[in-house]
Design a protein around this motif. Structure first.
Motif, PDB file in Angstrom:
ATOM      1  N   VAL A  39       0.870  -1.282  -0.039  1.00 24.38           N
ATOM      2  CA  VAL A  39      -0.031  -0.094  -0.043  1.00 24.38           C
ATOM      3  C   VAL A  39       1.003   1.211  -0.144  1.00 24.38           C
ATOM      4  O   VAL A  39       1.164   1.690   0.787  1.00 24.38           O
ATOM      5  N   PRO A  40       1.181   1.802  -1.176  1.00 21.78           N
ATOM      6  CA  PRO A  40       1.865   2.846  -1.177  1.00 21.78           C
ATOM      7  C   PRO A  40       1.021   4.085  -0.749  1.00 21.78           C
ATOM      8  O   PRO A  40       0.111   4.163  -1.392  1.00 21.78           O
ATOM      9  N   VAL A  41       1.249   5.006  -0.036  1.00 24.20           N
ATOM     10  CA  VAL A  41       0.457   6.120   0.402  1.00 24.20           C
ATOM     11  C   VAL A  41       0.535   7.322  -0.514  1.00 24.20           C
ATOM     12  O   VAL A  41       0.107   8.221  -0.252  1.00 24.20           O
ATOM     13  N   GLY A  42       1.386   7.179  -1.484  1.00 23.08           N
ATOM     14  CA  GLY A  42       1.475   8.167  -2.514  1.00 23.08           C
ATOM     15  C   GLY A  42       1.912   7.453  -3.804  1.00 23.08           C
ATOM     16  O   GLY A  42       2.258   6.131  -3.716  1.00 23.08           O
ATOM     17  N   GLY A  43       1.603   7.930  -5.057  1.00 22.01           N
ATOM     18  CA  GLY A  43       1.472   7.203  -5.973  1.00 22.01           C
ATOM     19  C   GLY A  43       2.964   6.903  -6.884  1.00 22.01           C
ATOM     20  O   GLY A  43       3.322   6.314  -7.730  1.00 22.01           O
ATOM     21  N   TRP A  44       4.048   7.137  -6.128  1.00 20.63           N
ATOM     22  CA  TRP A  44       5.414   7.255  -6.512  1.00 20.63           C
ATOM     23  C   TRP A  44       5.861   6.114  -7.188  1.00 20.63           C
ATOM     24  O   TRP A  44       6.420   6.202  -8.561  1.00 20.63           O
ATOM     25  N   PRO A  45       5.729   4.795  -6.952  1.00 19.57           N
ATOM     26  CA  PRO A  45       6.139   3.557  -7.844  1.00 19.57           C
ATOM     27  C   PRO A  45       5.486   3.547  -9.099  1.00 19.57           C
ATOM     28  O   PRO A  45       6.216   3.025  -9.940  1.00 19.57           O
ATOM     29  N   MET A  46       4.347   4.033  -9.076  1.00 22.04           N
ATOM     30  CA  MET A  46       3.660   3.959 -10.448  1.00 22.04           C
ATOM     31  C   MET A  46       3.964   4.809 -11.373  1.00 22.04           C
ATOM     32  O   MET A  46       3.462   4.814 -12.253  1.00 22.04           O
ATOM     33  N   PHE A  47       4.476   5.986 -10.864  1.00 21.45           N
ATOM     34  CA  PHE A  47       5.028   7.033 -11.623  1.00 21.45           C
ATOM     35  C   PHE A  47       6.213   6.622 -12.560  1.00 21.45           C
ATOM     36  O   PHE A  47       6.392   7.385 -13.536  1.00 21.45           O
ATOM     37  N   ALA A  48       6.700   5.512 -12.393  1.00 24.98           N
ATOM     38  CA  ALA A  48       7.725   5.033 -13.092  1.00 24.98           C
ATOM     39  C   ALA A  48       6.989   3.698 -13.787  1.00 24.98           C
ATOM     40  O   ALA A  48       7.398   2.627 -13.240  1.00 24.98           O
ATOM     41  N   PRO A  49       6.299   3.650 -14.912  1.00 26.61           N
ATOM     42  CA  PRO A  49       5.508   2.536 -15.160  1.00 26.61           C
ATOM     43  C   PRO A  49       6.145   1.590 -15.774  1.00 26.61           C
ATOM     44  O   PRO A  49       5.971   0.194 -15.388  1.00 26.61           O
ATOM     45  N   ASP A  50       7.371   1.627 -16.461  1.00 24.56           N
ATOM     46  CA  ASP A  50       8.033   0.430 -16.682  1.00 24.56           C
ATOM     47  C   ASP A  50       8.759  -0.238 -15.386  1.00 24.56           C
ATOM     48  O   ASP A  50       8.715  -1.599 -15.725  1.00 24.56           O
ATOM     49  N   GLY A  51       9.124   0.345 -14.596  1.00 26.58           N
ATOM     50  CA  GLY A  51       9.927  -0.001 -13.492  1.00 26.58           C
ATOM     51  C   GLY A  51       8.700  -0.785 -12.697  1.00 26.58           C
ATOM     52  O   GLY A  51       9.026  -1.922 -12.119  1.00 26.58           O
ATOM     53  N   TRP A  52       7.358  -0.142 -12.314  1.00 22.55           N
ATOM     54  CA  TRP A  52       6.562  -0.908 -11.943  1.00 22.55           C
ATOM     55  C   TRP A  52       5.952  -2.047 -12.488  1.00 22.55           C
ATOM     56  O   TRP A  52       5.829  -3.185 -11.878  1.00 22.55           O
ATOM     57  N   ARG A  53       5.859  -2.103 -13.937  1.00 22.96           N
ATOM     58  CA  ARG A  53       5.403  -3.220 -14.700  1.00 22.96           C
ATOM     59  C   ARG A  53       6.387  -4.379 -14.482  1.00 22.96           C
ATOM     60  O   ARG A  53       6.221  -5.438 -14.379  1.00 22.96           O
ATOM     61  N   ASN A  54       7.769  -4.106 -14.426  1.00 22.84           N
ATOM     62  CA  ASN A  54       8.729  -4.920 -14.107  1.00 22.84           C
ATOM     63  C   ASN A  54       8.716  -5.772 -13.026  1.00 22.84           C
ATOM     64  O   ASN A  54       8.720  -6.851 -12.603  1.00 22.84           O
ATOM     65  N   PHE A  55       8.330  -4.696 -11.769  1.00 21.00           N
ATOM     66  CA  PHE A  55       8.437  -5.359 -10.482  1.00 21.00           C
ATOM     67  C   PHE A  55       7.022  -6.192 -10.477  1.00 21.00           C
ATOM     68  O   PHE A  55       7.133  -7.302 -10.099  1.00 21.00           O
ATOM     69  N   VAL A  56       5.978  -5.997 -10.903  1.00 18.13           N
ATOM     70  CA  VAL A  56       4.655  -6.639 -10.837  1.00 18.13           C
ATOM     71  C   VAL A  56       4.811  -7.981 -11.856  1.00 18.13           C
ATOM     72  O   VAL A  56       4.263  -9.014 -11.377  1.00 18.13           O
ATOM     73  N   ASP A  57       5.334  -7.920 -12.937  1.00 21.82           N
ATOM     74  CA  ASP A  57       5.579  -9.005 -13.574  1.00 21.82           C
ATOM     75  C   ASP A  57       6.440 -10.120 -13.007  1.00 21.82           C
ATOM     76  O   ASP A  57       6.025 -11.293 -13.418  1.00 21.82           O
ATOM     77  N   GLY A  58       7.064  -9.581 -11.951  1.00 22.99           N
ATOM     78  CA  GLY A  58       7.841 -11.013 -11.493  1.00 22.99           C
ATOM     79  C   GLY A  58       7.176 -11.676 -10.380  1.00 22.99           C
ATOM     80  O   GLY A  58       7.261 -12.869 -10.196  1.00 22.99           O
ATOM     81  N   PHE A  59       5.893 -11.015  -9.989  1.00 23.74           N
ATOM     82  CA  PHE A  59       4.976 -11.855  -9.305  1.00 23.74           C
ATOM     83  C   PHE A  59       3.511 -11.831  -9.884  1.00 23.74           C
ATOM     84  O   PHE A  59       2.454 -11.812  -9.124  1.00 23.74           O
ATOM     85  N   LYS A  60       3.300 -11.723 -11.142  1.00 23.17           N
ATOM     86  CA  LYS A  60       2.031 -11.583 -11.623  1.00 23.17           C
ATOM     87  C   LYS A  60       1.013 -12.540 -11.478  1.00 23.17           C
ATOM     88  O   LYS A  60      -0.133 -12.197 -11.254  1.00 23.17           O
TER      89      LYS A  60
END
Length: 314
Positions: free
Chosen positions: A216-237
């Motif tokens: 639960v990020p309490v600000g949108g920071w990690p999603m402001f880097a869409p490619d980085g966020w996708r790469n993170f999520v894809d590791g646990f898709k």
């Protein structure tokens, strides 16, 4: 009726006066964000600029530190005081540092409000923005809706001294108290509004807690880097798709809405940064014109899931 009862409507002042400006004098109002490299504040800037153009007798100056640095923000405010701006709207990075410069500005006759993040004990006239405690509660409630069975969760925050973020963290914990959710040790992490670091902290939370049930990020920071966020999520898709790992994130910037629609989050709770910029201009102008303004002006929240994301994308 007080002017501020109508401040949430972008063009209300113009409409009330038949399209004319509120006063003949020209004013220079500065909007000072926590960081200019944060896309959240770009929307506040856009609202400020658009409203200033509509009003006609207001100039919007958008100036802040490139990165989240409380000392730099305080120095910028000092410089704006020296330049003799007519009004300041500040998103407070550090309460103590901001209170000192806010009080100095007020003593020199400058109208001062806060937006997004408050310094309630300063001499500022008003706060415009989100009820941050309610924001945190909404994040927690949305997590409970998405995954009521609970588990362990970790939060990502920004600046450790930012009062608005502390209130959000408190709100999340309040909403989840008494539920089946348990916060992991080391939560929240503090990204200092660094987008790349926030993505890394999401990965670190998952690595340190293999059975982590939610981030639960309490600000949108990690999603402001869409490619980085996708790469993170894809590791646990597979875990994300099954909601074994639930992702409930603050803010609803366009890039976040796109990621949600693609399955890279389960829910978002959004603020209204564009309206903050609009209302900041109206509020400062009202103060300069001797109007009475409400001390607290909330701009509202939006809850977005896969079921209603198309309404926000269109």
């Amino acid at each position: 009726m007080k002017l501020t009862r109508l401040l949430g409507v972008a063009a209300v002042a113009t409409a009330m006066l038949g399209g004319t400006a509120l006063a003949q004098e020209t004013y220079r109002f500065a909007v000072v964000p926590k960081a200019m490299n944060n896309p959240f504040f770009d929307l506040t800037r856009d609202g400020c600029m658009a409203r200033a153009e509509e009003l006609g007798n207001v100039e919007c100056i958008y100036l802040g530190p490139v990165e989240h640095e409380a000392a730099t923000q305080a120095q910028i405010v000092e410089d704006l005081i020296t330049q003799g701006v007519d009004g300041l709207a500040i998103s407070v990075s550090d309460t103590a540092a901001a209170t000192t410069v806010i009080n100095r500005a007020v003593e020199q006759g400058i109208a001062v409000i806060t937006f997004d993040s408050d310094a309630a004990d300063s001499q500022r006239t008003a706060y415009v923005g989100t009820n941050n405690k309610e924001f945190g509660v909404a994040l927690g409630e949305l997590l409970l809706e998405i995954k009521p069975e609970g588990g362990t969760y970790g939060m990502i925050s920004g600046g450790a001294a930012a009062p608005n973020l502390a209130e959000r963290v408190e709100g999340v914990r309040e909403a989840l108290a008494g539920s089946e959710w348990t916060e992991v040790p080391g939560s929240p992490t503090f990204s200092n509004d660094d987008i790349a670091l926030a993505v890394q902290q999401a990965a670190d939370l998952k690595t340190a807690n293999p059975d982590l049930g939610a981030i639960v990020p309490v600000g949108g920071w990690p999603m402001f880097a869409p490619d980085g966020w996708r790469n993170f999520v894809d590791g646990f898709k597979a875990d994300v798709d099954s909601k074994a790992l639930a992702l409930v994130v603050a803010d609803t910037l366009p890039v976040q809405l796109e990621l949600l629609s693609e399955g890279y989050a389960h829910g978002l709770v959004g603020q209204r940064p564009h309206e903050m910029g609009v209302v900041a201009m109206d509020t400062l102008l009202a103060i300069k014109n001797g109007e009475t303004v409400d001390e607290i002006i909330y701009t509202g929240l939006d809850r977005v899931t896969a079921e209603n994301v198309d309404e926000f994308l269109n």
